[in-house]
Scaffold this motif. Structure first.
Motif, mmCIF file in Angstrom:
data_model
loop_
_atom_site.group_PDB
_atom_site.id
_atom_site.type_symbol
_atom_site.label_atom_id
_atom_site.label_comp_id
_atom_site.label_asym_id
_atom_site.label_seq_id
_atom_site.Cartn_x
_atom_site.Cartn_y
_atom_site.Cartn_z
ATOM 1 N N VAL A 1 2.208 11.352 -25.714
ATOM 2 C CA VAL A 1 3.650 11.471 -25.865
ATOM 3 C C VAL A 1 4.384 10.482 -24.973
ATOM 4 N N ASP A 2 3.801 10.153 -23.806
ATOM 5 C CA ASP A 2 4.491 9.248 -22.885
ATOM 6 C C ASP A 2 4.582 7.821 -23.426
ATOM 7 N N GLN A 3 3.893 7.528 -24.539
ATOM 8 C CA GLN A 3 3.978 6.207 -25.153
ATOM 9 C C GLN A 3 5.049 6.146 -26.247
ATOM 10 N N PHE A 4 5.710 7.287 -26.474
ATOM 11 C CA PHE A 4 6.692 7.344 -27.557
ATOM 12 C C PHE A 4 7.967 6.616 -27.173
ATOM 13 N N GLN B 1 18.402 13.843 -29.264
ATOM 14 C CA GLN B 1 18.155 15.248 -28.936
ATOM 15 C C GLN B 1 17.303 15.913 -30.014
ATOM 16 N N SER B 2 17.599 15.592 -31.269
ATOM 17 C CA SER B 2 16.830 16.162 -32.377
ATOM 18 C C SER B 2 15.378 15.695 -32.340
ATOM 19 N N ILE B 3 15.185 14.404 -32.048
ATOM 20 C CA ILE B 3 13.819 13.864 -31.962
ATOM 21 C C ILE B 3 13.072 14.496 -30.800
ATOM 22 N N ASP B 4 13.752 14.639 -29.660
ATOM 23 C CA ASP B 4 13.117 15.272 -28.499
ATOM 24 C C ASP B 4 12.668 16.692 -28.831
ATOM 25 N N SER C 1 8.831 17.936 -29.078
ATOM 26 C CA SER C 1 8.390 19.033 -28.214
ATOM 27 C C SER C 1 7.784 20.169 -29.031
ATOM 28 N N ASN C 2 8.468 20.534 -30.123
ATOM 29 C CA ASN C 2 7.942 21.600 -30.982
ATOM 30 C C ASN C 2 6.627 21.190 -31.630
ATOM 31 N N ALA C 3 6.556 19.931 -32.067
ATOM 32 C CA ALA C 3 5.332 19.459 -32.717
ATOM 33 C C ALA C 3 4.156 19.483 -31.749
ATOM 34 N N LEU C 4 4.402 19.068 -30.507
ATOM 35 C CA LEU C 4 3.325 19.073 -29.504
ATOM 36 C C LEU C 4 2.890 20.495 -29.184
ATOM 37 N N THR C 5 3.863 21.398 -29.054
ATOM 38 C CA THR C 5 3.536 22.805 -28.781
ATOM 39 C C THR C 5 2.738 23.413 -29.931
ATOM 40 N N ASP D 1 -3.268 25.206 -40.432
ATOM 41 C CA ASP D 1 -2.148 25.103 -39.481
ATOM 42 C C ASP D 1 -2.327 23.904 -38.555
ATOM 43 N N LEU D 2 -3.557 23.654 -38.131
ATOM 44 C CA LEU D 2 -3.811 22.520 -37.239
ATOM 45 C C LEU D 2 -3.569 21.193 -37.958
ATOM 46 N N ILE D 3 -4.031 21.111 -39.193
ATOM 47 C CA ILE D 3 -3.816 19.870 -39.955
ATOM 48 C C ILE D 3 -2.323 19.626 -40.153
ATOM 49 N N MET D 4 -1.584 20.658 -40.540
ATOM 50 C CA MET D 4 -0.136 20.514 -40.725
ATOM 51 C C MET D 4 0.555 20.149 -39.414
ATOM 52 N N ALA D 5 0.109 20.784 -38.323
ATOM 53 C CA ALA D 5 0.706 20.484 -37.013
ATOM 54 C C ALA D 5 0.420 19.050 -36.608
ATOM 55 N N ASN D 6 -0.778 18.561 -36.926
ATOM 56 C CA ASN D 6 -1.130 17.181 -36.597
ATOM 57 C C ASN D 6 -0.291 16.191 -37.399
ATOM 58 N N ILE D 7 -0.082 16.497 -38.681
ATOM 59 C CA ILE D 7 0.755 15.633 -39.519
ATOM 60 C C ILE D 7 2.187 15.615 -38.998
ATOM 61 N N ASP D 8 2.717 16.783 -38.643
ATOM 62 C CA ASP D 8 4.081 16.854 -38.116
ATOM 63 C C ASP D 8 4.198 16.107 -36.786
ATOM 64 N N PHE D 9 3.142 16.192 -35.974
ATOM 65 C CA PHE D 9 3.164 15.482 -34.694
ATOM 66 C C PHE D 9 3.165 13.968 -34.906
ATOM 67 N N LYS D 10 2.340 13.496 -35.845
ATOM 68 C CA LYS D 10 2.310 12.067 -36.136
ATOM 69 C C LYS D 10 3.663 11.593 -36.663
ATOM 70 N N LYS D 11 4.289 12.409 -37.496
ATOM 71 C CA LYS D 11 5.619 12.051 -38.012
ATOM 72 C C LYS D 11 6.631 11.994 -36.875
ATOM 73 N N ALA D 12 6.578 12.998 -35.976
ATOM 74 C CA ALA D 12 7.507 13.026 -34.851
ATOM 75 C C ALA D 12 7.316 11.827 -33.940
ATOM 76 N N MET D 13 6.082 11.346 -33.823
ATOM 77 C CA MET D 13 5.765 10.179 -32.984
ATOM 78 C C MET D 13 6.083 8.861 -33.679
ATOM 79 N N GLY D 14 6.442 8.935 -34.962
ATOM 80 C CA GLY D 14 6.741 7.709 -35.709
ATOM 81 C C GLY D 14 5.492 6.936 -36.088
ATOM 82 N N LEU D 15 4.384 7.667 -36.301
ATOM 83 C CA LEU D 15 3.108 7.002 -36.611
ATOM 84 C C LEU D 15 2.873 6.822 -38.097
ATOM 85 N N TYR D 16 3.734 7.370 -38.927
ATOM 86 C CA TYR D 16 3.580 7.185 -40.374
ATOM 87 C C TYR D 16 4.328 5.927 -40.808
#
Length: 436
Positions: free
Chosen positions: A245-248, A350-353, A357-361, A421-436
């Motif tokens: 996350v610190d690389q975002f 703020q929305s991205i933060d 945060s939710n995606a990482l949790t 749930d883990l796969i969906m959470a991983n996809i959401d996390f990648k989207k939140a990180m801007g990796l798609y």
């Protein structure tokens, strides 16, 4: 993957085999929203051509023909014809037929709005390109989730098939034991109820498979009639693409980039409005011939039927003096719109933060839950194995086997749900990180 490679994967029966990455690429080439976004970019390109054309010479040819059924009447002072002063005599001038053929050209020499309009059109094109990327991101996320939903349902079906085979074998053995009087009829009935329940659930999952596959095809922009085979498996999925996350950076998100483009367009619009107070300069020229006839022989070019030539050149200088403070009001509107962009940028951060945060949790919780459910499933499998051995040796009960099988099935279901749930959470996390 290239379009050519995807075509090679198809056969004569309208079948296609795709990995998740290939499915995403297919969607980028075929889904309606992506195609429309690409068309918007092409429209923006044509808009640049349109605005560029306004600064090029404008040439117009014209032909005008008039038939004066009644010639216009003019009032001439009466004294011109020997009449009394103060009186007027009606007279008619001209010929019945008048024709004018000419060509007119103009060239914009200076206009501040034109130059900034051209720059705005190019910025709008860049905005359209970024909108394509945003659409592709959304499509990639939707396709990925739909793809793995199909794989999860495939695994759920495989586990059900394995459970049915196990219960089917136990049911056959129990029928033999019941026939020989070693077990009671109620034990056999319990197994039959369990078996029938599994068979019913299997049919439900098969129907769910069709629905999830159709959803995937829809997200890809693929015909439902196409026979689609998924080449990836749950086992091939991993979270190795997860970045710290610190690389975002906010710039990694296409939404942030779109907002910056919007700011650039508003700045251009503000400059255009400020420069609207400058004068504009246009050069023009006209060359024409005119014919006047009392007979309709306009196109008779013989001697005596002349066409009279007219030509001119000129320059028009437009100087804004006072417009009722309209430009001032427009400039203030542009400044307020820029302030709105500042507010939108802060809200977006703020929305991205919050999203990150939710995606990482959710990702952390999903990983813990999956590990816990894996241990539960392994434990349930060992309990089933022990119960079967005890039953085969005559020291266990049929009810104990049924309970352990029920617990195993629930543990398997919980495991698959946790994996999903883990796969969906991983996809959401990648989207939140801007990796798609």
């Amino acid at each position: 993957m290239s379009p050519f490679t995807i075509v090679l994967a198809q056969d004569a029966e309208n079948s296609i085999s795709l990995s998740v990455d290939e499915a995403i690429q297919y969607a980028h080439q075929n889904h309606g929203t992506v195609l429309n976004a690409s068309l918007d970019e092409k429209i923006a390109t044509k808009k640049i051509h349109e605005i560029t054309g306004q600064g090029l010479p404008q040439i117009t040819a014209s032909f005008d023909l008039k038939d004066f059924i009644e010639l216009p009447t003019q009032l001439v002072p009466g004294e011109f014809f020997g009449g009394e002063p103060g009186t007027f005599t009606p007279v008619q001038f001209g010929t019945q037929y008048n024709a004018t053929a000419g060509i007119e050209a103009s060239q914009l020499l200076f206009n501040s709005s034109y130059l900034l309009g051209l720059k705005a059109a190019k910025s709008f094109q860049e905005l359209s390109i970024k909108n394509i990327e945003r659409t592709k991101v959304e499509t990639s996320v939707n396709v990925s989730k739909a793809y793995y939903m199909v794989l999860i349902n495939e695994n759920r079906l495989e586990l059900l098939e394995a459970n049915i085979v196990r219960i089917e074998g136990l049911l056959r053995d129990t029928k033999v034991l019941e026939k020989n009087g070693f077990v009671e009829k109620i034990d056999l009935n319990r197994l039959e109820v369990k078996y029938n329940g599994l068979v019913t659930e299997r049919e439900k999952v098969k129907k769910l498979m069709v629905l999830s596959m159709n959803l995937l095809k829809f997200q890809m922009g693929m015909s439902i009639e196409t026979n689609l085979t998924l080449t990836d498996s749950i086992e091939s999925w991993d979270t190795s693409t997860t970045s710290p996350v610190d690389q975002f950076m906010y710039e990694d998100r296409i939404e942030f980039s779109l907002l910056e483009s919007q700011r650039e367009l508003l700045n251009i619009d503000l400059k255009r409005n400020n420069l609207a107070y400058l004068p504009s300069l246009v050069a023009y020229g006209n060359f024409s011939y005119q014919a006047q006839r009392n007979e309709f022989d306009i196109f008779d070019f013989s001697a005596g039927n002349k066409w009279f030539k007219t030509s001119l050149i000129g320059v028009t200088l437009g100087i804004p003096i006072f417009d009722g403070l309209q430009k001032s009001a427009i400039i203030q509107q542009s400044k307020l719109e820029l302030l709105k962009v500042d507010n939108n940028e802060e809200m977006l951060k703020q929305s991205i933060d919050l999203e990150l945060s939710n995606a990482l949790t959710n990702l952390t919780n999903a990983k813990s839950s999956l590990e816990s459910q894996r241990r539960n499933m392994e434990l349930a499998e060992s309990i089933v194995e022990v119960a079967r051995k005890k039953y085969e040796k005559g020291v266990g009960s049929n009810l104990e086997i049924l309970n352990s099988e029920t617990d195993l099935k629930q543990a398997q279901t919980d495991y698959l749900n946790a994996l999903f749930d883990l796969i969906m959470a991983n996809i959401d996390f990648k989207k939140a990180m801007g990796l798609y």
